[in-house]
Design an enzyme around this catalytic site. Structure first.
Site, PDB file in Angstrom:
ATOM      1  N   SER A 123      35.294  46.239  37.443  1.00 17.16           N
ATOM      2  CA  SER A 123      36.635  45.449  37.382  1.00 17.16           C
ATOM      3  C   SER A 123      36.377  43.931  36.996  1.00 17.16           C
ATOM      4  CB  SER A 123      36.954  45.122  39.001  1.00 17.16           C
ATOM      5  OG  SER A 123      37.964  44.215  39.101  1.00 17.16           O
ATOM      6  N   TYR A 152      35.900  43.906  47.630  1.00 14.75           N
ATOM      7  CA  TYR A 152      36.204  44.818  46.272  1.00 14.75           C
ATOM      8  C   TYR A 152      35.230  44.242  45.186  1.00 14.75           C
ATOM      9  CZ  TYR A 152      38.944  46.661  42.570  1.00 14.75           C
ATOM     10  OH  TYR A 152      39.103  47.283  41.449  1.00 14.75           O
TER      11      TYR A 152
END
Length: 253
Positions: A145, A159
């Site tokens: 990501s 995350y």
């Protein structure tokens, strides 16, 4: 393009929807045989398999909950039993738990711990199971990501950390597997039109302000990210190894 990956066998984890499904289609269009894994959405997984077969690919879907580390070896066994080998592993499966600050007294520890289990430990388990059986000259591609490299707003610490952990792991196994000409790389997309992104969109600050931070002011398409994954899996990328490619439209520069 239809024969670029002909004869190759790819496993895409989390391939029943979103980027995983788009990547499966892109591999099928290049002639690869495709296995996808899924945790719960059997109907969606079989729909993806049907699309792949229409494109002429041999394709299967295998139920495998990445949160359960004991499923890793049976997953790899099932792919090799079906196709005889494994050339490419795309570590795509993951979940996003976002929105709470680390000092929030109501922090949902169980949910955040599950995110680490799925995104990091489950991915590592699948990679360890695949590595000794992966064809020499094969490929491992992690879907990370953009938040793994640049964190512009609060509430995403865990995350972001799970994705950055994978980037570090990828560099280490690129060193381990290099003597077998196996390349290991990470693709770090930004915001994409996926169910997962929609689920967390309400937890983010002003979405328009976030888009304003992108020199190319739009989100990534699934197809362009899938194209990059296929490039890394193809013959022209044989000397790209241990790299992290940001696909964020310049977000964070």
């Amino acid at each position: 393009m239809q024969t670029l990956l002909k004869g190759k066998v790819v496993l895409i984890t989390g391939g029943s929807r979103g980027l995983g499904a788009a990547t499966a289609e892109a591999f099928a269009e290049r002639g690869a045989d495709v296995a996808i894994s899924y945790a719960a959405s059997s109907d969606k997984a079989e729909a993806v398999v049907a699309k792949l077969r229409v494109k002429g690919a041999r394709a299967i879907a295998i139920k495998s909950d990445q949160a359960d580390l004991s499923t890793a070896k049976p997953l790899i066994d099932a792919v090799i039993a079906a196709f005889g080998k494994l050339d490419i592993l795309v570590n795509n499966a993951g979940i996003a738990i976002q929105g709470q600050l680390v000092d929030d007294p109501t922090l949902d520890g169980a949910a955040y711990n599950r995110q680490w289990q799925v995104n990091v430990m489950g991915t590592i388990a699948n990679t360890r199971a695949a590595a000794p059986r992966l064809s020499n000259g094969g490929r491992i591609i992690f879907i990370g990501s953009g938040l793994g490299s640049f964190v512009p707003f609060p509430g995403v610490a865990d995350y972001a950390a799970t994705k950055w952990a994978l980037a570090g792991y990828a560099k280490g196994i690129a060193r381990d597997l290099g003597p077998r000409n196996i390349t290991v790389n990470v693709v770090q997309p930004g915001i994409m039109p996926t169910d997962m992104a929609s689920d967390v969109a309400g937890e983010l600050p002003n979405r328009e302000a976030i888009l304003d931070m992108h020199p190319i002011r739009r989100i990534a398409t699934l197809e362009e990210v899938a194209e990059t994954v296929c490039f890394l899996a193809g013959p022209s990328a044989g000397y790209i190894n241990g790299e992290t490619i940001n696909m964020t439209g310049g977000f964070g520069i």
